[in-house]
Design a protein around this motif. Structure first.
Motif, PDB file in Angstrom:
ATOM      1  N   MET A 207       5.807  -2.095   4.978  1.00  0.00           N
ATOM      2  CA  MET A 207       6.041  -2.508   3.596  1.00  0.00           C
ATOM      3  C   MET A 207       6.623  -1.377   2.776  1.00  0.00           C
TER       4      MET A 207
ATOM      5  N   LEU B  55      -1.467 -10.275   2.506  1.00  0.00           N
ATOM      6  CA  LEU B  55      -2.546 -10.033   3.472  1.00  0.00           C
ATOM      7  C   LEU B  55      -3.707  -9.299   2.814  1.00  0.00           C
TER       8      LEU B  55
ATOM      9  N   ALA C 157       1.686  -6.375   8.351  1.00  0.00           N
ATOM     10  CA  ALA C 157       2.675  -5.880   7.394  1.00  0.00           C
ATOM     11  C   ALA C 157       2.710  -4.352   7.431  1.00  0.00           C
TER      12      ALA C 157
ATOM     13  N   ALA D 220       4.603  -9.503   2.261  1.00  0.00           N
ATOM     14  CA  ALA D 220       3.645  -9.681   3.358  1.00  0.00           C
ATOM     15  C   ALA D 220       2.395  -8.823   3.180  1.00  0.00           C
ATOM     16  N   GLY D 221       2.570  -7.549   2.829  1.00  0.00           N
ATOM     17  CA  GLY D 221       1.422  -6.648   2.722  1.00  0.00           C
ATOM     18  C   GLY D 221       0.467  -7.074   1.631  1.00  0.00           C
ATOM     19  N   LEU D 222       1.013  -7.334   0.447  1.00  0.00           N
ATOM     20  CA  LEU D 222       0.176  -7.710  -0.689  1.00  0.00           C
ATOM     21  C   LEU D 222      -0.577  -9.014  -0.403  1.00  0.00           C
TER      22      LEU D 222
ATOM     23  N   ILE E  52      -1.705  -3.049   8.072  1.00  0.00           N
ATOM     24  CA  ILE E  52      -1.148  -3.197   6.720  1.00  0.00           C
ATOM     25  C   ILE E  52      -0.837  -1.835   6.107  1.00  0.00           C
TER      26      ILE E  52
END
Lengths: 243, 243
Positions: B126, A93, B123, A89-91, B236
């Motif tokens: 993470m 976004l 996110a 999810a983080g990457l 994030i």
């Protein structure tokens, strides 16, 4: 314009996926993911189209997902467990951000490995816990050990992700040594491999003996806190109900 | 003999429950649970029979579940989120143990509130995180603060469950003060109420301003680590992929 769903598929079997995640997998034009997880999904779903790539190709997968969505496709980018916990999810976004795109992105949560592993072991994380990945590919080794130390000293249950790989074996022994400064060698430890998918195994042991068991990259380890006990094959961390 | 399923129902709506949890709810002879969660389930399922009780009646509910199973019924004992994380799994296993019963018990994992809340915020978790409940009904106040301190000092993302109740308001301000010793006031904070069920709200703020928002017992708070940032409404925590 297309849309990107970032979807956790849970431990792997369809029965532990959410209804929403199943719908997204079934209805997306294309599924983007790591080889292993696409293979797992193909056992339960008829996938319309896939884009598959190997380990350490996370950035490529996210860029491909964005390009596909920009071309009008509905894309499901999948990770195992929960896509928001050590997932994609983080990457994803960040890459949407970097591109300056206003493509719609929705994160769909899933069951993470600590939940699946805990359910197999009994109830080891009924109380405050820390989740720590031992992978030093993306995190400084010293910071990992500092987190193990902090979690052990404040009596957190500790969930360890990525305990070991083929090339990285020392970190786990170090982590265990740090925890042993704060907890007894008889502290229960659960070792779960491939929770709720083919090849599943779950063992309950203790800090003294944990390194005698098979542990690899797909193993999750749960170290109990000072009150955790084992009774008739179940690992239980009580929450102070005072029975 | 009957059987007890200890079942996490996830955030609440049927779409974020696992297929297995849905099957168990549909097929059990009786559902045992806290009033609020039974009401939520009744919106999505036709329940055969229910045993409902109020807050702080956890022990009674587990004893009732055991008695029903011993009388031959298939029982689903439900909690919100994941039954293995601040849920009913531990207490139920302890009561089966205390009774010396060999009744079959199966724990079915669910999506816990930190996963559901994180998905709404972007996110934020993470990377390594600590999950801490501020409820001091079952945990010493000092231990809670010691855990906040440890998690803040080792730069964990911090997920706070049960931040506040009608009678307990000081703990959250104390926790924030402790975190501020280690992190800047501009550290992103996500505040999520009723994630993925009726009345859902999600706000992204920061440590300086978090106490100006509405927070109660059903709120989950996610405090970022030193690298967490906010971009176009998403919170994030990067994982070091080095974009």
């Amino acid at each position: 314009m297309g849309k990107i769903f970032i979807t956790g598929i849970g431990p792997g079997s369809r029965e532990h996926m959410s209804i929403r995640a199943c719908e997204v997998i079934e209805n997306s034009d294309i599924i983007v993911g790591y080889t292993t997880y696409i293979k797992i999904l193909e056992k339960s779903f008829k996938l319309k189209d896939v884009f598959v790539s190997g380990m350490r190709k996370e950035t490529d997968r996210c860029r491909e997902a964005l390009n596909l969505a920009l071309s009008g496709k509905t894309v499901a980018l999948v990770s195992s467990g929960d896509s928001g916990i050590y997932g994609m999810a983080g990457l994803m976004l960040q890459i949407v951000e970097e591109n300056g795109s206003d493509i719609e992105v929705e994160v769909i949560p899933g069951i993470t490995s600590s939940s699946a592993s805990a359910a197999l072991l009994g109830a080891p994380i009924m109380h405050d816990y820390a989740s720590i990945s031992l992978s030093d590919l993306l995190t400084e080794h010293d910071l990992i050990n500092r987190r193990i130390e902090a979690a052990a000293s404040a009596d957190f249950v500790i969930c360890i992700y990525n305990p070991k790989s083929r090339t990285r074996v020392a970190g786990l022994a170090e982590a265990r040594d740090i925890i042993l400064k704060h907890r007894s060698g008889s502290t229960p430890v659960g070792i779960v491999k491939d929770a709720m998918r083919d090849g599943e195994s779950a063992v309950i042991t203790d800090l003294d003996n944990m390194l005698n068991h098979e542990i690899d990259m797909t193993t999750t380890i749960i170290v109990g806190n000072s009150e955790t006990f084992v009774s008739r094959g179940k690992m239980i961390t009580p929450r102070g109900y005072g029975l």
